[in-house]
Write an enzyme that holds these catalytic residues in place. Structure first.
Site, PDB file in Angstrom:
ATOM      1  N   SER A   1       2.675  -2.635  10.164  1.00 46.17           N
ATOM      2  CA  SER A   1       4.820  -2.289  10.237  1.00 46.17           C
ATOM      3  C   SER A   1       5.355  -3.167  10.057  1.00 46.17           C
ATOM      4  O   SER A   1       6.068  -3.874  10.386  1.00 46.17           O
ATOM      5  CB  SER A   1       5.320  -2.014  11.650  1.00 46.17           C
ATOM      6  OG  SER A   1       4.821  -0.637  11.987  1.00 46.17           O
TER       7      SER A   1
ATOM      8  N   GLU B   1      -5.973  -5.265  10.450  1.00 40.99           N
ATOM      9  CA  GLU B   1      -4.240  -3.301  10.550  1.00 40.99           C
ATOM     10  C   GLU B   1      -5.077  -3.064  11.915  1.00 40.99           C
ATOM     11  O   GLU B   1      -5.611  -2.280  12.124  1.00 40.99           O
ATOM     12  CB  GLU B   1      -4.814  -3.314  10.033  1.00 40.99           C
ATOM     13  CG  GLU B   1      -3.844  -3.268   7.978  1.00 40.99           C
ATOM     14  CD  GLU B   1      -3.723  -2.813   6.945  1.00 40.99           C
ATOM     15  OE1 GLU B   1      -2.273  -3.234   6.429  1.00 40.99           O
ATOM     16  OE2 GLU B   1      -4.350  -1.789   7.151  1.00 40.99           O
TER      17      GLU B   1
ATOM     18  N   GLY C   1       2.094   1.723  10.196  1.00 37.80           N
ATOM     19  CA  GLY C   1       3.418   3.571  10.254  1.00 37.80           C
ATOM     20  C   GLY C   1       3.701   3.918  11.707  1.00 37.80           C
ATOM     21  O   GLY C   1       4.508   4.602  11.262  1.00 37.80           O
TER      22      GLY C   1
ATOM     23  N   GLU D   1      -7.026   4.809   7.558  1.00 37.79           N
ATOM     24  CA  GLU D   1      -6.857   6.321   6.947  1.00 37.79           C
ATOM     25  C   GLU D   1      -7.606   6.788   6.318  1.00 37.79           C
ATOM     26  O   GLU D   1      -7.640   7.300   6.412  1.00 37.79           O
ATOM     27  CB  GLU D   1      -5.382   6.401   6.172  1.00 37.79           C
ATOM     28  CG  GLU D   1      -4.279   5.893   7.081  1.00 37.79           C
ATOM     29  CD  GLU D   1      -3.188   5.640   6.733  1.00 37.79           C
ATOM     30  OE1 GLU D   1      -2.939   5.738   5.285  1.00 37.79           O
ATOM     31  OE2 GLU D   1      -1.609   4.512   7.173  1.00 37.79           O
TER      32      GLU D   1
ATOM     33  N   ASN E   1       0.435  -1.101   0.647  1.00 33.22           N
ATOM     34  CA  ASN E   1       0.007   0.222   0.002  1.00 33.22           C
ATOM     35  C   ASN E   1       1.002   1.022   0.159  1.00 33.22           C
ATOM     36  O   ASN E   1       1.641   1.256   1.370  1.00 33.22           O
ATOM     37  CB  ASN E   1      -0.974   0.030   1.108  1.00 33.22           C
ATOM     38  CG  ASN E   1      -1.655   1.150   1.297  1.00 33.22           C
ATOM     39  OD1 ASN E   1      -1.700   2.007   0.530  1.00 33.22           O
ATOM     40  ND2 ASN E   1      -2.143   1.215   2.473  1.00 33.22           N
ATOM     41  N   TRP E   2       1.337   2.461  -1.284  1.00 30.86           N
ATOM     42  CA  TRP E   2       2.122   2.803  -1.150  1.00 30.86           C
ATOM     43  C   TRP E   2       1.417   3.853  -0.569  1.00 30.86           C
ATOM     44  O   TRP E   2       2.429   5.496  -0.479  1.00 30.86           O
ATOM     45  CB  TRP E   2       2.166   3.006  -2.734  1.00 30.86           C
ATOM     46  CG  TRP E   2       2.855   1.910  -3.459  1.00 30.86           C
ATOM     47  CD1 TRP E   2       3.407   0.908  -2.888  1.00 30.86           C
ATOM     48  CD2 TRP E   2       3.487   1.979  -4.954  1.00 30.86           C
ATOM     49  NE1 TRP E   2       3.718   0.460  -3.907  1.00 30.86           N
ATOM     50  CE2 TRP E   2       3.948   1.406  -4.753  1.00 30.86           C
ATOM     51  CE3 TRP E   2       3.329   3.231  -5.707  1.00 30.86           C
ATOM     52  CZ2 TRP E   2       4.466   1.294  -6.272  1.00 30.86           C
ATOM     53  CZ3 TRP E   2       3.443   2.432  -7.117  1.00 30.86           C
ATOM     54  CH2 TRP E   2       4.194   1.492  -7.159  1.00 30.86           C
ATOM     55  N   LYS E   3       0.046   4.564  -0.366  1.00 31.49           N
ATOM     56  CA  LYS E   3      -0.569   5.239   0.301  1.00 31.49           C
ATOM     57  C   LYS E   3      -0.126   6.928  -0.464  1.00 31.49           C
ATOM     58  O   LYS E   3      -0.562   6.139  -2.286  1.00 31.49           O
ATOM     59  CB  LYS E   3       0.299   5.957   1.783  1.00 31.49           C
ATOM     60  CG  LYS E   3      -0.199   4.787   2.584  1.00 31.49           C
ATOM     61  CD  LYS E   3       0.265   4.276   3.864  1.00 31.49           C
ATOM     62  CE  LYS E   3      -0.152   3.585   4.487  1.00 31.49           C
ATOM     63  NZ  LYS E   3      -0.434   3.928   5.877  1.00 31.49           N
TER      64      LYS E   3
ATOM     65  N   HIS F   1      -9.904   1.063   4.327  1.00 34.32           N
ATOM     66  CA  HIS F   1      -8.563   1.601   5.495  1.00 34.32           C
ATOM     67  C   HIS F   1      -8.787   2.152   6.448  1.00 34.32           C
ATOM     68  O   HIS F   1      -9.586   2.945   6.383  1.00 34.32           O
ATOM     69  CB  HIS F   1      -7.433   1.683   4.526  1.00 34.32           C
ATOM     70  CG  HIS F   1      -6.049   1.790   4.986  1.00 34.32           C
ATOM     71  ND1 HIS F   1      -5.660   2.617   5.711  1.00 34.32           N
ATOM     72  CD2 HIS F   1      -4.714   1.103   4.231  1.00 34.32           C
ATOM     73  CE1 HIS F   1      -4.337   2.294   6.380  1.00 34.32           C
ATOM     74  NE2 HIS F   1      -4.191   1.619   5.525  1.00 34.32           N
TER      75      HIS F   1
HETATM   76  P1  PGA Z   1       3.026   0.616   7.362  1.00 36.62           P
HETATM   77  O1  PGA Z   1       1.043   0.707   6.623  1.00 36.62           O
HETATM   78  O2  PGA Z   1       3.550  -1.500   6.814  1.00 36.62           O
HETATM   79  O3  PGA Z   1       3.412   1.506   7.286  1.00 36.62           O
HETATM   80  O4  PGA Z   1       1.945   0.112   8.886  1.00 36.62           O
HETATM   81  C1  PGA Z   1       0.473  -0.386   6.271  1.00 36.62           C
HETATM   82  C2  PGA Z   1      -1.033  -0.142   5.948  1.00 36.62           C
HETATM   83  O5  PGA Z   1      -1.720   1.218   6.112  1.00 36.62           O
HETATM   84  O6  PGA Z   1      -1.305  -0.550   5.089  1.00 36.62           O
END
Ligand code: PGA
Length: 250
Positions: free
Chosen positions: A212, A169, A175, A100, A12-14, A98
């Site tokens: 993470s 998640e 993150g 976010e 997931n590149w966001k 997600h």
């Molecule tokens: P992260 O993000 O690996 O940077 O913790 C995972 C995600 O949000 O899918």
């Protein structure tokens, strides 16, 4: 990880990478992963880089997923993108729900509609769920994840199994560098599977862990019985580290 469920590692590149950077990344990743990986591999670029990624990965076994979809196929939805639009540029799947996106306003009802719309359009839907730190500290993780999964799968049926993946998640691990322990990941993924069993043949459902994940912890997390792969954020932005996680899943 079960032998019957082919592992999936998705990056997931966001909100990272331009089309040019996506092209460069995808070319490097395809060389590292090889032509016949024993696991499914996908990248989730931002909308503007999807076509470039799909183009760079054409003829490889690496898939391109979006990070979200709108539930409608078209219409007056300024700023949104629909599943048919994504299919047209070579996208094969999408994340939905997600944390976010939920924090930015996507509701449980929208998540359920988007799961349905994505599957109906022919995308693989990776439904995301997971609890906050407060919820975990309150001992409410199982109840929270159960409610999220039940709500998101309200309109999902047995025939949808091939187009559904669920990623657990925990928000506190995204993150932050703080990963769930393998036991915590296993417990929550087992809960996800048990709840999904109300709707689909959960023995065939792929459940991923995300939060993470990095080349150092990926193998142990993915060796858990109910963890069938990983949804990777930060460590998916570099082709070498992402390829190492793919390797750990193989
Ligand atoms: P992260 O993000 O690996 O940077 O913790 C995972 C995600 O949000 O899918």
């Amino acid at each position: 990880m079960s032998a019957g469920r082919r592992p999936l590692v998705a990056g997931n590149w966001k909100m990272h990478k331009t089309p040019g950077e996506a092209r460069e990344f995808c070319t490097a990743l395809a060389a590292l992963v090889g032509s016949e990986p024993s696991v499914d591999v996908a990248v989730c670029p931002p909308y503007t880089a999807l076509a470039a990624a799909a183009d760079a990965l054409a003829g490889t076994s690496i898939a391109v997923y979006a990070q979200n979809i709108h539930e409608a196929a078209s219409g007056a939805h300024t700023g949104d993108i629909s599943a048919p639009m994504l299919l047209d540029v070579g996208v094969q799947g999408t994340l939905v729900g997600h944390s976010e996106r939920r924090a930015a306003g996507d509701t449980d009802d929208q998540v359920a509609l988007r799961v349905r719309a994505g599957i109906d359009a022919g995308l693989l839907v990776v439904l995301c769920c997971g609890e906050s730190l407060d919820t975990r500290r309150a001992g409410d993780t199982e109840r929270w994840v159960t409610r999220q999964v039940q709500s998101a799968l309200a309109d999902v049926h047995a025939a949808d199994i091939d187009r559904l993946v669920i990623a657990y998640e925990p928000i506190w691990a995204i993150g932050t560098g703080e990963t769930a322990t393998p036991a915590q990941a296993q417990d929550a993924c087992a809960t996800v599977r048990a709840v999904a069993a109300e709707r689909v043949d959960a023995a065939a459902l792929r459940v991923l862990y995300g939060g993470s994940v990095n080349p150092g912890n990926a193998a142990e997390l993915m060796s858990q019985a109910d963890v069938d792969g990983a949804l990777v954020g930060g460590a998916s932005l570099d082709p070498e580290s992402f390829a190492q996680i793919v390797e750990a899943a193989a």
